[in-house]
Design an enzyme around this catalytic site. Structure first.
Site, PDB file in Angstrom:
ATOM      1  N   GLU A 139     -19.697  26.939 -46.059  1.00 54.00           N
ATOM      2  CA  GLU A 139     -18.293  27.364 -46.153  1.00 54.00           C
ATOM      3  C   GLU A 139     -18.033  28.345 -45.013  1.00 54.00           C
ATOM      4  O   GLU A 139     -18.982  28.792 -44.351  1.00 54.00           O
ATOM      5  CB  GLU A 139     -18.040  28.059 -47.497  1.00 54.00           C
ATOM      6  N   GLY A 141     -17.408  31.430 -45.068  1.00 58.08           N
ATOM      7  CA  GLY A 141     -18.100  32.705 -45.240  1.00 58.08           C
ATOM      8  C   GLY A 141     -19.569  32.573 -45.596  1.00 58.08           C
ATOM      9  O   GLY A 141     -20.266  33.573 -45.762  1.00 58.08           O
ATOM     10  N   TRP A 168     -17.530  22.388 -41.955  1.00 61.03           N
ATOM     11  CA  TRP A 168     -18.581  21.810 -41.102  1.00 61.03           C
ATOM     12  C   TRP A 168     -19.254  20.588 -41.715  1.00 61.03           C
ATOM     13  O   TRP A 168     -20.455  20.387 -41.503  1.00 61.03           O
ATOM     14  CB  TRP A 168     -19.707  22.821 -40.813  1.00 61.03           C
ATOM     15  N   TYR A 244     -29.159  25.406 -56.373  1.00 58.32           N
ATOM     16  CA  TYR A 244     -29.861  26.071 -55.268  1.00 58.32           C
ATOM     17  C   TYR A 244     -31.170  25.359 -54.962  1.00 58.32           C
ATOM     18  O   TYR A 244     -31.579  25.230 -53.814  1.00 58.32           O
ATOM     19  CB  TYR A 244     -30.101  27.562 -55.583  1.00 58.32           C
ATOM     20  N   ASN A 252     -35.220  20.966 -46.789  1.00 56.28           N
ATOM     21  CA  ASN A 252     -36.583  20.942 -46.241  1.00 56.28           C
ATOM     22  C   ASN A 252     -36.881  19.579 -45.637  1.00 56.28           C
ATOM     23  O   ASN A 252     -37.465  19.473 -44.556  1.00 56.28           O
ATOM     24  CB  ASN A 252     -37.609  21.230 -47.339  1.00 56.28           C
ATOM     25  N   GLN A 291     -43.977  15.909  -5.709  1.00 59.51           N
ATOM     26  CA  GLN A 291     -44.784  16.465  -6.797  1.00 59.51           C
ATOM     27  C   GLN A 291     -43.952  17.380  -7.713  1.00 59.51           C
ATOM     28  O   GLN A 291     -44.177  17.436  -8.917  1.00 59.51           O
ATOM     29  CB  GLN A 291     -45.965  17.237  -6.203  1.00 59.51           C
ATOM     30  N   GLU A 375     -28.480  22.679 -40.359  1.00 65.36           N
ATOM     31  CA  GLU A 375     -29.601  22.642 -41.325  1.00 65.36           C
ATOM     32  C   GLU A 375     -30.509  23.872 -41.177  1.00 65.36           C
ATOM     33  O   GLU A 375     -31.726  23.793 -41.304  1.00 65.36           O
ATOM     34  CB  GLU A 375     -30.361  21.327 -41.219  1.00 65.36           C
TER      35      GLU A 375
HETATM   36  C1  LIG Z   1     -21.779  20.009 -35.950  1.00 63.65           C
HETATM   37  C2  LIG Z   1     -22.119  20.685 -37.240  1.00 63.65           C
HETATM   38  C3  LIG Z   1     -22.432  19.912 -38.346  1.00 63.65           C
HETATM   39  C4  LIG Z   1     -22.728  20.520 -39.572  1.00 63.65           C
HETATM   40  N1  LIG Z   1     -22.972  19.743 -40.681  1.00 63.65           N
HETATM   41  C5  LIG Z   1     -23.078  20.331 -41.902  1.00 63.65           C
HETATM   42  C6  LIG Z   1     -23.140  19.550 -43.088  1.00 63.65           C
HETATM   43  O1  LIG Z   1     -23.125  18.307 -43.049  1.00 63.65           O
HETATM   44  N2  LIG Z   1     -23.197  20.191 -44.282  1.00 63.65           N
HETATM   45  C7  LIG Z   1     -23.207  21.533 -44.374  1.00 63.65           C
HETATM   46  O2  LIG Z   1     -23.254  22.038 -45.496  1.00 63.65           O
HETATM   47  N3  LIG Z   1     -23.166  22.323 -43.263  1.00 63.65           N
HETATM   48  C8  LIG Z   1     -23.105  21.749 -42.034  1.00 63.65           C
HETATM   49  N4  LIG Z   1     -23.026  22.525 -40.894  1.00 63.65           N
HETATM   50  C9  LIG Z   1     -23.058  23.983 -41.017  1.00 63.65           C
HETATM   51  C10 LIG Z   1     -24.336  24.589 -40.454  1.00 63.65           C
HETATM   52  O3  LIG Z   1     -25.412  24.304 -41.308  1.00 63.65           O
HETATM   53  C11 LIG Z   1     -24.088  26.081 -40.251  1.00 63.65           C
HETATM   54  O4  LIG Z   1     -23.192  26.214 -39.156  1.00 63.65           O
HETATM   55  C12 LIG Z   1     -25.373  26.840 -39.995  1.00 63.65           C
HETATM   56  O5  LIG Z   1     -26.148  26.900 -41.152  1.00 63.65           O
HETATM   57  C13 LIG Z   1     -25.105  28.268 -39.503  1.00 63.65           C
HETATM   58  O6  LIG Z   1     -24.165  28.923 -40.286  1.00 63.65           O
HETATM   59  P1  LIG Z   1     -22.947  29.694 -39.598  1.00 63.65           P
HETATM   60  O7  LIG Z   1     -22.286  28.748 -38.686  1.00 63.65           O
HETATM   61  O8  LIG Z   1     -22.129  30.303 -40.672  1.00 63.65           O
HETATM   62  O9  LIG Z   1     -23.630  30.814 -38.730  1.00 63.65           O
HETATM   63  P2  LIG Z   1     -24.080  32.265 -39.233  1.00 63.65           P
HETATM   64  O10 LIG Z   1     -24.870  32.161 -40.480  1.00 63.65           O
HETATM   65  O11 LIG Z   1     -22.880  33.153 -39.236  1.00 63.65           O
HETATM   66  O12 LIG Z   1     -25.042  32.703 -38.070  1.00 63.65           O
HETATM   67  C14 LIG Z   1     -24.595  33.267 -36.847  1.00 63.65           C
HETATM   68  C15 LIG Z   1     -25.811  33.789 -36.101  1.00 63.65           C
HETATM   69  O13 LIG Z   1     -26.438  34.839 -36.864  1.00 63.65           O
HETATM   70  C16 LIG Z   1     -27.811  34.542 -37.060  1.00 63.65           C
HETATM   71  N5  LIG Z   1     -28.245  35.079 -38.351  1.00 63.65           N
HETATM   72  C17 LIG Z   1     -27.607  34.966 -39.555  1.00 63.65           C
HETATM   73  N6  LIG Z   1     -28.319  35.585 -40.522  1.00 63.65           N
HETATM   74  C18 LIG Z   1     -29.434  36.057 -39.923  1.00 63.65           C
HETATM   75  C19 LIG Z   1     -30.603  36.773 -40.388  1.00 63.65           C
HETATM   76  N7  LIG Z   1     -30.756  37.082 -41.660  1.00 63.65           N
HETATM   77  N8  LIG Z   1     -31.550  37.096 -39.480  1.00 63.65           N
HETATM   78  C20 LIG Z   1     -31.407  36.769 -38.169  1.00 63.65           C
HETATM   79  N9  LIG Z   1     -30.364  36.102 -37.677  1.00 63.65           N
HETATM   80  C21 LIG Z   1     -29.399  35.738 -38.536  1.00 63.65           C
HETATM   81  C22 LIG Z   1     -27.908  33.022 -36.990  1.00 63.65           C
HETATM   82  O14 LIG Z   1     -29.220  32.618 -36.660  1.00 63.65           O
HETATM   83  C23 LIG Z   1     -26.890  32.713 -35.904  1.00 63.65           C
HETATM   84  O15 LIG Z   1     -27.489  32.867 -34.649  1.00 63.65           O
HETATM   85  C24 LIG Z   1     -22.766  21.931 -39.660  1.00 63.65           C
HETATM   86  C25 LIG Z   1     -22.459  22.714 -38.523  1.00 63.65           C
HETATM   87  C26 LIG Z   1     -22.141  22.098 -37.337  1.00 63.65           C
HETATM   88  C27 LIG Z   1     -21.776  22.966 -36.153  1.00 63.65           C
END
Ligand SMILES: Cc1cc2nc3c(=O)[nH]c(=O)nc-3n(C[C@H](O)[C@H](O)[C@H](O)COP(=O)(O)OP(=O)(O)OC[C@H]3O[C@@H](n4cnc5c(N)ncnc54)[C@H](O)[C@@H]3O)c2cc1C
Length: 392
Positions: A139, A141, A168, A244, A252, A291, A375
Site C-alpha cells: 500500500e 504507506g 503497485w 502474515y 520466500n 582483451q 518482493e
Molecule cells: C514495478 C513494481 C511492481 C510491484 N509489484 C507488486 C505486487 O505485485 N504486489 C505487491 O504487493 N507489491 C508490489 N510492488 C511493491 C514493492 O514490493 C515495494 O515497492 C517494495 O517492497 C518497497 O516498498 P516501498 O516502495 O514502500 O519502499 P520503502 O519501504 O519506503 O523503502 C524505501 C527505501 O528505504 C529502505 N528501507 C525501508 N525500511 C528499511 C529498514 N528497516 N532498514 C533499511 N532500509 C530500509 C528500502 O530498502 C528502500 O531503499 C511492486 C513495486 C514496483 C515498483
C-alpha cells in the site's frame, strides 16, 4: 567409523544439471520466447501495454499453471520448471517474465498451499486455463513494513466488507483473481492480517491508476481500489489472522522467481553484447578481439553463472522440502546486482548505440533496476540474511 566415499559411489549431479525433461521444457520455452515474444518486445515497451495474445499463448502452453496438478488442468510440474520458464522468458523480455512469475510463484503457489478443497475446485482450473492472477500486499504507506497496512476487512453477515487501497500491483490490469491482504483488526498488528481471494468483478472492487515506469513497462503495475468491496466469507484464504504467514512464506518462494528473472535478463543482455562485439569494427578489428572487451564479457559470464547456480540451488532446495529462506534472499540480492552490472556493461560494450532505442540493451538496463526493489528491497534481503547468518 564414518563411511568413506569411494570412486564406485555415484557422484551427486552437478548443481546446474538438468533432467532430460527439464532440458526439453527449457528449450521449448526458449523457442517460444524467441519466436513469439521477441518480435513484440519493443512495441510493448514503448506503448506500456502487454499483448493479450501472448498471455493467451502462455495459457495454451501450460505456462500459467506449471505446478497446478493435471486433474485441475495444470501441467503438474515442479517449482524448478516455473523457475526455468521465468528465466527463459525474461531472457527475451523481463516484463513477460514477471507475468509468468507472479502467476506461478506467488498466486498459484499461495493457492496450492492454502486453499480449501472447494476453493481449489473453483479456482485452480481457471488459473491454469484463462485467469491471470495478482498478489496484492503493498500500500502507499506500507512497503518494506508490509504489515503496517491500512486496508480493512469487516465481517458483516456472510461477507467481509473491504475498504482501502493497494498500490503497485503487478498484473493489476490483466488479472481476474487477486490474492489480497487486509486486516480484520488493526489493533492486533500483524495478527489481524488476513488473505482474501478477490475476483475482479466483486462489487466495490476496481482497478485505479496504472504506473508509468522506468522499466518492465509492458508489465502493468496498478492501484486497486476497495470501496465497500464485498467478499464472500468462503473466500478467506487460509485462516483469519494468518495472512502474515501466507505473505511471508509465499514471498520466500517468489524471491527465487525474481532471481530467475534477473538471471534471464542478464543472459539476454550479455548475448546482445557478445553479438555486437563480434560485428563492430574499430582500429581495423572486431572489438571482441580486444582483451579489454573479452575480459568484460568473461567477468559478466562468470557472474551470470554464479547467480544461475544460486537460483537453481534455491529452487531445488524448495522442491526437496528443505528450508530455503536464506538462500532465496541471497539469490534475489545477488542476481539483481548481477543483472544491473551486466546490463550496464552491455550498454557500454555497444558504445553510443547502446544508449539508443535502436538496440535492445538500454531496455535490459532499465528493466534490471526493479530486481532490487520488488518482493523486498535489497536492504530487506540483507536484513533477512544477516538475521540468519548471525543467529547463534
Ligand atoms: C514495478 C513494481 C511492481 C510491484 N509489484 C507488486 C505486487 O505485485 N504486489 C505487491 O504487493 N507489491 C508490489 N510492488 C511493491 C514493492 O514490493 C515495494 O515497492 C517494495 O517492497 C518497497 O516498498 P516501498 O516502495 O514502500 O519502499 P520503502 O519501504 O519506503 O523503502 C524505501 C527505501 O528505504 C529502505 N528501507 C525501508 N525500511 C528499511 C529498514 N528497516 N532498514 C533499511 N532500509 C530500509 C528500502 O530498502 C528502500 O531503499 C511492486 C513495486 C514496483 C515498483
Amino acid at each position: 567409523m564414518s563411511q568413506v566415499l569411494t570412486a564406485a559411489t555415484p557422484a551427486p549431479p552437478p548443481l546446474v544439471a538438468l533432467t532430460e525433461d527439464e532440458v526439453l521444457f527449457r528449450d521449448n520455452v526458449r523457442q517460444f520466447a524467441n519466436e513469439s515474444i521477441r518480435p513484440h518486445v519493443r512495441e510493448m515497451d514503448e506503448k506500456g501495454v502487454f499483448d493479450p495474445g501472448i498471455i493467451q499463448q502462455f495459457f495454451q502452453l501450460g505456462l500459467m499453471g506449471i505446478e497446478i496438478p493435471e486433474h485441475f488442468g495444470g501441467a503438474g510440474g515442479r517449482f524448478f520448471e516455473s523457475i526455468l520458464a521465468v528465466e527463459e522468458i525474461s531472457r527475451v523480455d523481463p516484463s513477460a517474465g514477471v507475468i509468468v512469475d507472479v502467476q506461478n510463484t506467488l498466486v498459484n503457489n499461495a493457492l496450492l498451499r492454502w486453499t480449501t478443497d472447494d476453493q481449489k475446485k473453483r479456482y485452480l482450473p481457471k488459473m491454469a486455463s484463462n485467469t491471470v492472477g495478482a498478489y496484492a500486499l503493498s500500500e502507499a504507506g506500507s512497503g518494506s513494513d508490509a504489515f503496517a497496512m491500512q486496508t480493512r476487512a469487516e465481517l458483516k453477515g456472510n461477507e467481509y466488507v473491504l475498504n482501502g487501497r493497494k498500490l503497485w500491483i503487478t498484473n493489476g490490469k490483466e488479472a481476474g483473481l487477486f490474492v489480497l491482504f487486509a486486516t480484520v483488526d488493526p489493533s492486533a498488528g500483524y495478527k489481524g492480517i488476513t488473505a482474501f481471494l478477490v475476483e475482479k468483478n466483486f462489487p466495490g472492487f476496481s482497478v485505479g491508476k496504472k504506473e508509468d515506469k522506468l522499466g518492465i513497462r509492458a508489465s502493468s503495475t496498478c492501484e486497486l481500489i476497495l470501496e465497500d468491496c464485498r467478499v464472500p466469507r468462503e473466500n478467506v484464504l487460509g485462516e483469519v489472522g494468518k495472512g502474515y504467514k501466507i505473505a511471508i512464506e509465499t514471498l520466500n518462494e517468489g524471491r527465487i522467481g525474481i532471481g530467475a528473472q534477473m538471471v534471464g535478463l542478464a543472459a539476454g543482455a550479455w548475448e546482445h553484447a557478445l553479438k555486437y562485439s563480434q560485428e563492430r569494427k574499430q582500429f581495423g578489428k572486431n572489438i571482441s578481439e580486444f582483451q579489454g572487451i573479452q575480459f568484460q564479457l568473461a567477468q559478466m559470464a562468470t557472474e551470470i553463472e554464479a547467480a544461475r547456480m544460486m537460483v537453481y540451488n534455491a529452487a531445488r532446495m524448495k522442491d526437496a522440502g528443505m528450508n530455503f529462506v536464506k538462500e532465496a534472499a541471497m539469490t534475489k540480492l545477488f542476481a539483481s546486482q548481477v543483472a544491473e552490472r551486466v546490463s550496464s556493461l552491455s550498454v557500454e560494450i555497444l558504445g553510443g548505440v547502446g544508449f539508443t532505442k535502436d538496440y535492445p540493451v538500454e531496455k535490459y538496463y532499465r528493466d534490471a533496476k526493479i530486481g532490487k526493489i520488488y518482493e523486498g528491497t535489497s536492504n530487506m534481503q540483507l536484513q533477512t540474511i544477516a538475521k540468519m547468518v548471525m543467529a547463534k
